[in-house]
Write a protein that holds these residues in place. Structure first.
Motif, short mmCIF file in Angstrom:
data_model
loop_
_atom_site.label_atom_id
_atom_site.label_comp_id
_atom_site.label_asym_id
_atom_site.label_seq_id
_atom_site.Cartn_x
_atom_site.Cartn_y
_atom_site.Cartn_z
N ASP A 232 -0.54 4.52 -1.47
CA ASP A 232 -1.62 5.04 -0.64
C ASP A 232 -1.08 5.66 0.65
N LEU B 115 -9.90 -1.11 10.13
CA LEU B 115 -9.38 0.13 9.56
C LEU B 115 -9.94 1.37 10.26
N ASP B 116 -11.23 1.37 10.55
CA ASP B 116 -11.82 2.53 11.24
C ASP B 116 -11.26 2.68 12.65
N ASP C 79 -10.76 -5.34 7.13
CA ASP C 79 -12.10 -4.82 6.85
C ASP C 79 -12.27 -3.47 7.56
N ALA C 80 -13.40 -2.85 7.31
CA ALA C 80 -13.68 -1.51 7.86
C ALA C 80 -13.62 -1.50 9.39
N GLY D 54 0.81 -1.22 0.00
CA GLY D 54 0.00 0.00 0.00
C GLY D 54 0.84 1.26 0.00
N ARG E 84 -7.87 4.26 12.20
CA ARG E 84 -8.03 5.68 11.81
C ARG E 84 -8.59 6.54 12.94
N ALA F 155 -3.28 2.51 8.56
CA ALA F 155 -4.51 2.02 7.93
C ALA F 155 -4.35 1.99 6.42
N ALA F 156 -3.68 2.99 5.86
CA ALA F 156 -3.44 3.00 4.41
C ALA F 156 -2.53 1.84 4.02
N CYS G 274 -16.48 -0.19 15.12
CA CYS G 274 -15.05 -0.49 14.98
C CYS G 274 -14.51 -1.00 16.31
N HIS H 247 -2.42 -1.06 5.34
CA HIS H 247 -3.12 -2.34 5.44
C HIS H 247 -4.54 -2.32 4.84
N GLN H 248 -4.88 -1.31 4.10
CA GLN H 248 -6.26 -1.17 3.66
C GLN H 248 -6.78 -2.33 2.82
#
Length: 157
Positions: A25, A140-141, A136-137, A22, A144, A128-129, A67, A131-132
């Motif tokens: 990103d 990641l959330d 899953d969200a 990534g 973040r 997070a970028a 999250c 491992h995006q």
């Protein structure tokens, strides 16, 4: 080595190789998103240090329906980086994110605690970028700090 020189060294090497799958990103986050957010994160902290301490503790420890906890998400990211032999890349990403915060907060009167908070938020956003494509969200959330943003906005509103 200055932040611009560090990024130039990374850009001279393919971002995919230097920062993992990534990498492009991650560079976008470090160069575009962190500068836009660093001052807001620091201002959120300085506007309500005690409230932000409580929100950070809750985010780190508890998580929620949307999250996971921040500490859990960070451990998942570290474990994944280690398993994929990207630990050095993740440490470098966190370092670049912190340097970016410092660069954009230089000359401001934000507190040291606000600067450290912004460092943590920047590192989470950049990781997070990294491992995006892997998480899953929910994870990641948490990395973040989405709940921190939502709570900070609610506290001001």
């Amino acid at each position: 080595m200055s932040l611009n020189n560090q990024i130039r060294v990374i850009e001279e090497t393919d971002a995919h190789i230097a920062l993992g799958a990534g990498g492009r990103d991650v560079l976008d986050v470090i160069q575009q998103q962190i500068p836009e957010r660093a001052a807001r994160w620091a201002a959120d902290w300085d506007a309500d240090p005690e409230g932000m301490r409580e929100r950070c503790w809750s985010w780190e420890q508890c998580g929620g329906r949307t999250c996971g906890s921040g500490r859990w998400a960070q451990s998942v990211a570290y474990a994944t980086s280690h398993a994929r032999r990207e630990s050095a890349a993740q440490r470098w990403i966190e370092h670049l994110a912190g340097d970016t915060v410092d660069q954009f907060l230089v000359g401001t009167d934000v507190s040291q605690a606000a600067r450290l908070y912004a460092h943590g938020r920047a590192a989470g956003l950049a990781v997070a970028a990294q491992h995006q494509a892997r998480f899953d969200a929910y994870v990641l959330d948490a990395l973040r700090g989405v709940d921190l943003d939502n709570q900070a906005v609610a506290a001001r509103g």
